[in-house]
Design an enzyme around this catalytic site. Structure first.
Site, PDB file in Angstrom:
ATOM      1  CD  GLU A 173       9.685  15.557  62.197  1.00  0.00           C
ATOM      2  OE1 GLU A 173      10.014  15.959  61.854  1.00  0.00           O
ATOM      3  OE2 GLU A 173       8.492  16.843  62.663  1.00  0.00           O
ATOM      4  CD  GLU A 316      12.168  22.604  62.502  1.00  0.00           C
ATOM      5  OE1 GLU A 316      12.521  23.501  63.366  1.00  0.00           O
ATOM      6  OE2 GLU A 316      12.753  23.329  61.520  1.00  0.00           O
TER       7      GLU A 316
END
Length: 350
Positions: A173, A316
């Site tokens: 994300e 991430e």
């Protein structure tokens, strides 16, 4: 409705395949259980896929990107523009997730599900539900319809890649401010006080941390999310990328594909998915123990055990792609390691 159809498809693990996998693991040329978590992973993958000899063919990490209205409350050290800038960094291959994904042979798929900017690039899958969530300190983060749509985006993305042959997914994300809704989600589902589950995110000061705790408490008091209704919690104090990742997890489970969960934000999505369909937990693999405050509690609530302890807190999907390497190693162990009979070893050893 796609969400309802997906939930009905998520069933138990294949016990027969797991039993056959365990039999082979017990007869490999090693002491019983000597490869620990790798053996557990191999058995879990057998149960997920229905194949006693599960093989990894293609790996993808889905990085969902979205902004958060609550950033205007001063809960982050970074402005929301960094979300858009980091998406550009992903596209150019310069982020931490790109480096580690290349190292592990994993494709990075970036999805704009709620960035508060126009992103016109063929390397980004544009599935924007809205331009960022609303400020949960002033009202619900999104409507129930938007929450469902964001989940369904994740289901569609997961299903699309699985249909192309991907058989191992991971969650990632990007969204400045997203530790705030993640902490709120954990507070609701775990019954914790906000101060117990709220950390420093991007590295905020003591004063900002106190402000962040106050904002979460205010959002919970104002919105009164119902912990018995996962969609209500997501609607009131969630985020679009969190919803999208919950959909990726559910889509993987419905298609009997293992999904590796990253850190704090991804685990908040896993919490939502698990409350929508408890059986989805069987298809999740926890990659690492994040240093973000609350992640240990998140894992306890989920009942998952992280494989790696690397003191990471980047997000991430960075921890998840490293975890994918462990999953692939487990697959190779059960497929490539010789049994005692195959190796001509007379008997098992202690």
């Amino acid at each position: 409705m796609l969400l309802e159809q997906t939930l009905t498809k998520i069933g138990p693990l294949d016990e027969v395949a797991m039993e056959k996998a365990q039999q082979r693991l017990d007869n490999l040329t090693k002491p019983y259980g000597a490869l620990g978590v790798l053996e557990e992973l191999a058995k879990q993958m057998a149960g997920i896929t229905g194949d006693p000899l599960p093989k990894i063919k293609d790996k993808v990490v889905v990085v969902m990107a979205g902004d958060h209205g609550v950033v205007e409350e001063g809960v982050s050290a970074c402005p929301k523009e960094v979300t858009r800038q980091m998406v550009a960094n992903f596209i150019n291959g310069g982020a931490g997730i790109n480096v580690l994904a290349r190292h592990e042979g994993v494709r990075v798929v970036v999805v704009d599900i709620g960035v508060d900017a126009d992103i016109d690039n063929p390397s980004v899958i544009s599935r924007k539900v809205k331009r960022g969530s609303d400020n949960m300190a002033k009202g619900p983060a999104m409507s129930r319809e938007e929450a469902v749509r964001a989940i369904e985006v994740g289901i569609e993305i997961a299903t699309e890649f699985i249909n192309q042959g991907v058989n191992l997914l991971a969650t990632g994300e990007m969204g400045i401010g997203n530790t705030t809704p993640s902490s709120a989600i954990l507070a609701v589902f775990g019954g914790f006080e906000p101060r117990m589950v709220t950390g420093r995110g991007t590295g905020i000061s003591d004063d900002t941390l106190s402000r962040k705790v106050e904002v979460i408490a205010k959002a919970l008091e104002l919105n009164k999310p119902n912990r018995e209704d996962a969609l209500d919690v997501l609607t009131k104090v969630g985020g679009l990328e969190i919803a999208g990742l919950a959909g990726v997890i559910l889509g993987a489970a419905a298609n009997r594909v293992p999904v590796v969960i990253d850190g704090f934000i991804s685990s908040a999505a896993a919490l939502v998915a698990s409350r929508l369909k408890p059986e989805s937990l069987n298809y999740m693999i926890a990659s690492h123990a994040s240093m973000e405050a609350g992640h240990r509690l998140m894992m306890e609530v989920l009942g998952l055990k992280p494989m790696l302890h690397l003191e990471m807190r980047l997000g991430e999907g960075t921890g998840a792609v490293l975890g994918m390497g462990m999953v692939e190693a487990a697959s190779k162990i059960i497929n490539e390691m010789a049994t005692f009979d195959e190796a001509g070893v007379a008997e098992q050893y202690e």
